[in-house]
Write a protein that holds these residues in place. Structure first.
Motif, PDB file in Angstrom:
ATOM      1  N   ALA A  95       0.850  -1.177   0.000  1.00  0.00           N
ATOM      2  CA  ALA A  95       0.000   0.000   0.000  1.00  0.00           C
ATOM      3  C   ALA A  95       0.893   1.237   0.000  1.00  0.00           C
ATOM      4  N   ARG A  96       0.323   2.382   0.291  1.00  0.00           N
ATOM      5  CA  ARG A  96       1.081   3.631   0.206  1.00  0.00           C
ATOM      6  C   ARG A  96       2.211   3.713   1.212  1.00  0.00           C
ATOM      7  N   ASN A  97       2.088   2.975   2.328  1.00  0.00           N
ATOM      8  CA  ASN A  97       3.114   3.091   3.369  1.00  0.00           C
ATOM      9  C   ASN A  97       4.348   2.259   3.074  1.00  0.00           C
ATOM     10  N   GLU A  98       4.417   1.701   1.890  1.00  0.00           N
ATOM     11  CA  GLU A  98       5.614   1.018   1.399  1.00  0.00           C
ATOM     12  C   GLU A  98       5.835  -0.375   1.964  1.00  0.00           C
ATOM     13  N   LYS A  99       5.110  -0.780   2.965  1.00  0.00           N
ATOM     14  CA  LYS A  99       5.344  -2.114   3.507  1.00  0.00           C
ATOM     15  C   LYS A  99       4.920  -3.157   2.495  1.00  0.00           C
ATOM     16  N   LEU A 100       5.808  -4.104   2.257  1.00  0.00           N
ATOM     17  CA  LEU A 100       5.494  -5.209   1.367  1.00  0.00           C
ATOM     18  C   LEU A 100       4.909  -6.369   2.153  1.00  0.00           C
ATOM     19  N   PHE A 101       3.873  -6.961   1.612  1.00  0.00           N
ATOM     20  CA  PHE A 101       3.315  -8.188   2.165  1.00  0.00           C
ATOM     21  C   PHE A 101       3.594  -9.294   1.145  1.00  0.00           C
ATOM     22  N   PHE A 102       4.202 -10.371   1.601  1.00  0.00           N
ATOM     23  CA  PHE A 102       4.596 -11.441   0.702  1.00  0.00           C
ATOM     24  C   PHE A 102       3.669 -12.643   0.817  1.00  0.00           C
ATOM     25  N   GLY A 103       3.484 -13.333  -0.303  1.00  0.00           N
ATOM     26  CA  GLY A 103       2.845 -14.623  -0.279  1.00  0.00           C
ATOM     27  C   GLY A 103       3.833 -15.691   0.178  1.00  0.00           C
TER      28      GLY A 103
ATOM     29  N   TRP B  36      14.125  -4.672   7.187  1.00  0.00           N
ATOM     30  CA  TRP B  36      14.590  -6.022   7.460  1.00  0.00           C
ATOM     31  C   TRP B  36      13.385  -6.955   7.319  1.00  0.00           C
ATOM     32  N   TYR B  37      13.571  -8.000   6.462  1.00  0.00           N
ATOM     33  CA  TYR B  37      12.554  -9.011   6.265  1.00  0.00           C
ATOM     34  C   TYR B  37      13.072 -10.345   6.804  1.00  0.00           C
ATOM     35  N   LYS B  38      12.140 -11.128   7.312  1.00  0.00           N
ATOM     36  CA  LYS B  38      12.452 -12.446   7.853  1.00  0.00           C
ATOM     37  C   LYS B  38      11.744 -13.507   7.018  1.00  0.00           C
ATOM     38  N   GLN B  39      12.494 -14.540   6.643  1.00  0.00           N
ATOM     39  CA  GLN B  39      11.908 -15.640   5.879  1.00  0.00           C
ATOM     40  C   GLN B  39      12.225 -16.961   6.562  1.00  0.00           C
ATOM     41  N   PRO B  40      11.306 -17.481   7.381  1.00  0.00           N
ATOM     42  CA  PRO B  40      11.523 -18.787   8.021  1.00  0.00           C
ATOM     43  C   PRO B  40      11.564 -19.888   6.957  1.00  0.00           C
ATOM     44  N   ILE B  46       8.107 -12.113   5.965  1.00  0.00           N
ATOM     45  CA  ILE B  46       7.384 -11.089   6.716  1.00  0.00           C
ATOM     46  C   ILE B  46       8.310  -9.917   7.038  1.00  0.00           C
ATOM     47  N   LEU B  47       7.709  -8.758   7.155  1.00  0.00           N
ATOM     48  CA  LEU B  47       8.462  -7.558   7.511  1.00  0.00           C
ATOM     49  C   LEU B  47       8.769  -7.579   9.000  1.00  0.00           C
ATOM     50  N   VAL B  48      10.015  -7.326   9.350  1.00  0.00           N
ATOM     51  CA  VAL B  48      10.430  -7.280  10.751  1.00  0.00           C
ATOM     52  C   VAL B  48      10.425  -5.854  11.263  1.00  0.00           C
ATOM     53  N   ILE B  49      11.060  -4.960  10.478  1.00  0.00           N
ATOM     54  CA  ILE B  49      11.209  -3.594  10.954  1.00  0.00           C
ATOM     55  C   ILE B  49      11.499  -2.682   9.780  1.00  0.00           C
ATOM     56  N   ARG B  50      11.130  -1.432   9.910  1.00  0.00           N
ATOM     57  CA  ARG B  50      11.316  -0.456   8.835  1.00  0.00           C
ATOM     58  C   ARG B  50      11.899   0.831   9.399  1.00  0.00           C
ATOM     59  N   GLN B  51      12.745   1.477   8.590  1.00  0.00           N
ATOM     60  CA  GLN B  51      13.371   2.737   9.013  1.00  0.00           C
ATOM     61  C   GLN B  51      13.284   3.752   7.881  1.00  0.00           C
ATOM     62  N   GLU B  52      12.795   4.944   8.179  1.00  0.00           N
ATOM     63  CA  GLU B  52      12.834   6.022   7.200  1.00  0.00           C
ATOM     64  C   GLU B  52      14.157   6.758   7.354  1.00  0.00           C
ATOM     65  N   ALA B  53      14.816   7.057   6.251  1.00  0.00           N
ATOM     66  CA  ALA B  53      16.154   7.650   6.321  1.00  0.00           C
ATOM     67  C   ALA B  53      16.163   9.027   6.950  1.00  0.00           C
ATOM     68  N   TYR B  54      15.033   9.763   6.866  1.00  0.00           N
ATOM     69  CA  TYR B  54      15.005  11.120   7.410  1.00  0.00           C
ATOM     70  C   TYR B  54      14.855  11.114   8.926  1.00  0.00           C
ATOM     71  N   ALA B  93      16.787  -4.715   3.025  1.00  0.00           N
ATOM     72  CA  ALA B  93      16.286  -4.197   1.756  1.00  0.00           C
ATOM     73  C   ALA B  93      16.232  -2.673   1.780  1.00  0.00           C
ATOM     74  N   TYR B  94      16.318  -2.108   0.603  1.00  0.00           N
ATOM     75  CA  TYR B  94      16.372  -0.653   0.425  1.00  0.00           C
ATOM     76  C   TYR B  94      15.358  -0.240  -0.636  1.00  0.00           C
ATOM     77  N   ARG B  95      14.732   0.913  -0.399  1.00  0.00           N
ATOM     78  CA  ARG B  95      13.855   1.466  -1.432  1.00  0.00           C
ATOM     79  C   ARG B  95      13.997   2.975  -1.426  1.00  0.00           C
ATOM     80  N   VAL B  96      14.208   3.545  -2.609  1.00  0.00           N
ATOM     81  CA  VAL B  96      14.298   5.004  -2.690  1.00  0.00           C
ATOM     82  C   VAL B  96      12.937   5.601  -2.395  1.00  0.00           C
ATOM     83  N   PHE B  97      12.897   6.810  -1.844  1.00  0.00           N
ATOM     84  CA  PHE B  97      11.649   7.400  -1.376  1.00  0.00           C
ATOM     85  C   PHE B  97      10.710   7.740  -2.511  1.00  0.00           C
TER      86      PHE B  97
END
Lengths: 111, 118
Positions: A95-103, B36-40, B46-54, B93-97
């Motif tokens: 969504a807009r908040n950039e979080k990816l949800f994976f299958g 940071w993503y975690k893949q068991p 699944i997403l573990v944690i997110r950080q905005e660079a600003y 992982a990284y993504r430009v704004f």
């Protein structure tokens, strides 16, 4: 419960077969993605979509194609599978908040 | 071009101990996201944690926290009080704004396999 679903979970097919990997999400996300991942390696983006009737190729060249006729559905098709296509394919949405949800991914083996 | 490097292919930690996974990245952008993503094993990523660079403040999610050093382009993940369920592949992982074409997409590192010993 909102989620993202991929089917099949595992697929073993012969060379030359046409296959379609299914991906559906119930979160209403506009953005959807297909990633390819080999064991122990990073994910590579092969296709993405920013909405209905929008599809783009990703950073990694792929012989697969995708379609986005409905918001919730983003299938990936291989017209003629080859052993080099053996890999794990991960679908994701955001969504807009950039979080990816994976299958859960589809592990494809082409013999 | 942006790149993400995880220099530790495998790490091991004793249950209840703390472990830090390293990640460095290269970019000329000033605004971006880091994840940071975690893949068991054989399970959903699944997403573990997110950080905005600003944001200067390091992100924290329960037992997971990051050490974000923007000048050094470093983004390490610290797992405190490690549990058996933390065993997984961890991807930085990284993504430009700014969204737009492939620049708006995630770039992943190769991953670090974390084992947790009972």
């Amino acid at each position: 419960e909102a989620d993202i679903y991929q089917t099949p979970r595992y697929l073993v097919i012969g060379t030359g077969k046409k296959i379609t990997l299914e991906c559906s999400q119930t979160m209403g996300h506009d953005k959807m993605y297909w990633y390819q991942q080999d064991p122990g390696m990073e994910l590579h983006l092969i296709h993405y979509s920013y909405g209905v009737n929008s599809t783009e190729k990703g950073d990694l060249s792929s012989e697969s194609t995708v379609s986005r006729i409905r918001t919730e559905h983003f299938p990936l098709t291989l017209e003629s599978a080859r052993p080099s296509h053996t890999s794990q394919y991960l679908c994701a949405s955001s969504a807009r908040n950039e979080k990816l949800f994976f299958g859960s991914g589809t592990q494809l083996s082409v013999l | 071009a942006q790149t993400v490097t995880q220099s530790q292919p495998e790490m091991s930690v004793q249950e209840a101990e703390t472990v830090t996974l390293s990640c460095t990245y290269d970019t000329s952008e000033s605004d971006y996201y880091l994840f940071w993503y975690k893949q068991p094993p054989s399970r959903q990523m699944i997403l573990v944690i997110r950080q905005e660079a600003y944001k200067q403040q390091n992100a924290t999610e329960n037992r997971f926290s990051v050490n974000f050093q923007k000048a050094a382009k470093s983004f390490s993940l610290k797992i405190s009080d490690s549990q058996l369920g933390d065993a997984a592949m961890y991807f930085c992982a990284y993504r430009v704004f700014n969204y737009g074409g492939s620049q708006g997409n995630l770039i992943f590192g190769k991953g670090t396999k974390l084992s947790v010993k009972p």
